[in-house]
Write an enzyme that holds these catalytic residues in place. Structure first.
Site, PDB file in Angstrom:
ATOM      1  N   THR A 121     -12.439   2.247 -15.435  1.00 49.05           N
ATOM      2  CA  THR A 121     -11.095   1.718 -15.232  1.00 49.05           C
ATOM      3  C   THR A 121     -10.781   1.545 -13.751  1.00 49.05           C
ATOM      4  O   THR A 121     -11.342   2.253 -12.902  1.00 49.05           O
ATOM      5  CB  THR A 121     -10.060   2.679 -15.854  1.00 49.05           C
ATOM      6  N   ASP A 122      -9.867   0.634 -13.452  1.00 47.71           N
ATOM      7  CA  ASP A 122      -9.417   0.487 -12.070  1.00 47.71           C
ATOM      8  C   ASP A 122      -8.564   1.667 -11.619  1.00 47.71           C
ATOM      9  O   ASP A 122      -8.319   1.853 -10.425  1.00 47.71           O
ATOM     10  CB  ASP A 122      -8.648  -0.820 -11.880  1.00 47.71           C
ATOM     11  N   GLU A 123      -8.131   2.507 -12.558  1.00 42.80           N
ATOM     12  CA  GLU A 123      -7.267   3.629 -12.192  1.00 42.80           C
ATOM     13  C   GLU A 123      -7.974   4.684 -11.349  1.00 42.80           C
ATOM     14  O   GLU A 123      -7.326   5.528 -10.737  1.00 42.80           O
ATOM     15  CB  GLU A 123      -6.661   4.258 -13.449  1.00 42.80           C
ATOM     16  N   TYR A 148      -6.463  11.782 -16.628  1.00 48.80           N
ATOM     17  CA  TYR A 148      -7.265  10.697 -17.193  1.00 48.80           C
ATOM     18  C   TYR A 148      -8.111  10.016 -16.127  1.00 48.80           C
ATOM     19  O   TYR A 148      -9.340   9.951 -16.226  1.00 48.80           O
ATOM     20  CB  TYR A 148      -6.371   9.668 -17.886  1.00 48.80           C
ATOM     21  N   SER A 149      -7.470   9.501 -15.076  1.00 52.29           N
ATOM     22  CA  SER A 149      -8.216   8.733 -14.080  1.00 52.29           C
ATOM     23  C   SER A 149      -9.196   9.601 -13.297  1.00 52.29           C
ATOM     24  O   SER A 149     -10.265   9.140 -12.898  1.00 52.29           O
ATOM     25  CB  SER A 149      -7.260   8.001 -13.133  1.00 52.29           C
ATOM     26  N   LYS A 152     -12.277  10.007 -15.454  1.00 53.30           N
ATOM     27  CA  LYS A 152     -13.053   8.761 -15.451  1.00 53.30           C
ATOM     28  C   LYS A 152     -13.781   8.605 -14.114  1.00 53.30           C
ATOM     29  O   LYS A 152     -14.924   8.145 -14.071  1.00 53.30           O
ATOM     30  CB  LYS A 152     -12.151   7.552 -15.717  1.00 53.30           C
TER      31      LYS A 152
END
Length: 333
Positions: A121-123, A148-149, A152
């Site tokens: 993800t971009d996050e 979450y980010s 990831k």
């Protein structure tokens, strides 16, 4: 590639990718999905049984993962715990799924020398100022802001380490926010659509000025397939469609397309640590691999998405009440 293992293939983006692979290749597909609340057998409905097999299981189950990886030519790893609000409420499943699960996948592809593509993800890059002329690039430093980010980001680092240290034949992609059919109603766009279909009002975090770079899931799927076919081993590709819109603009578009006044929404308590802006520079993907998005008109893609939810109530209805109860619990009702 005669055969693929797609983890998380009964989820939103994963199931879209499975449909895309069936439509555009001759490959056999094995889907590994735990079928948590975010996975849905119905998302694979209509696919040919002689080409798509669903295995219900956990990516942290190393014995199961090893047996499946041993039988395929490539792995596309979508499976992840992905909802920011849930990660703030209970981070543990995000650590277990996103980090331990990715470790399990990497060890299996390492043992069997199987091609591996990792979905991220971009996050992981954090956020940008609203007036910043820059966008995220492959060289942007990681600066995640949520459980979450951050998990990831950790999984991305594992992939790069296994590629460098052990020669795992891996590529990695970081994509912007997806929209389209079969997305769980906890997510921003389908929550607003289904609220309106139920005669309820739209919910907007804070002032709604947070910007997301939207891409239709079909375009994400075509990009992943192109990277799998032609991407350079060890490389990262950012996937985006130049779809920057703030949340207020998206809400107003949904309201207009569904015949409601543009100000017919409620402000709710903003999410803790809510990132300001995401924006993707997908030049590398476009220039090196020749990829381009098909959905270049966000409003047109959004209208088609609304039509899908209107026509597929049987798909989303079972999720709706529990989702709204969860938002009440989190204080975002």
């Amino acid at each position: 590639m005669r055969s693929l293992l797609v983890t998380g293939g009964a989820g939103f983006i994963g199931s879209n990718f499975v449909h895309h692979v069936v439509a555009h290749t001759d490959a056999q597909v094995v889907v590994l999905d735990k079928l948590t609340y975010a996975g849905n057998r119905a998302s694979l409905a209509g696919l040919p049984e002689d080409r798509v097999e669903l295995v219900v299981g956990d990516i942290c189950d190393e014995t199961l993962v090893d047996s499946l990886v041993a039988s395929v030519d490539a792995v596309v790893h979508f499976a992840a715990a992905s909802h920011n609000d849930n990660s703030l409420h209970d981070p543990r499943p995000f650590v277990e799924t996103n980090i331990i699960g990715t470790f399990s996948m990497l060890e299996a592809v390492r043992r069997h020398d199987v091609r591996y593509h990792h979905i991220s993800t971009d996050e992981v890059y954090g956020d940008l100022e609203l007036d910043d002329p820059e966008k995220f690039r492959e060289s942007t430093a990681y600066n995640p802001s949520s459980p979450y980010s951050s998990t990831k980001a950790g999984s991305d680092h594992l992939v790069r380490a296994w590629a460098r240290s052990f020669g795992v034949r891996a590529t990695l992609s970081n994509c912007s926010n997806n929209y389209g059919p079969r997305q769980h109603v906890e997510k921003f766009i389908p929550r607003q659509i289904t609220n309106l279909l139920d005669g309820e009002r739209v919910k907007l975090y804070g002032e709604g000025l947070n910007v997301r770079d939207w891409i239709h899931a079909d375009d994400h799927s075509s990009a992943v397939l192109e990277i799998l076919r032609s991407g350079q081993i060890g490389e990262t590709y950012l996937v985006g469609a130049d779809g920057e819109k703030n949340n207020k603009e998206v809400v107003e578009l949904i309201l207009g397309l569904m015949g409601r006044p543009s100000d017919d929404y409620d402000h709710v308590t903003d999410r803790a640590g809510h990132d300001l802006r995401y924006a993707i520079d997908a030049s590398k993907l476009r220039e090196e691999l020749g990829w381009s998005p098909s959905y270049t008109d966000f409003e047109e893609g959004l209208a088609a998405t609304i039509d899908w939810y209107r026509e597929n109530e049987a798909w989303w209805r079972p999720q709706k009440a529990a989702t709204e109860a969860k938002y009440v619990e989190l204080g975002h009702a």
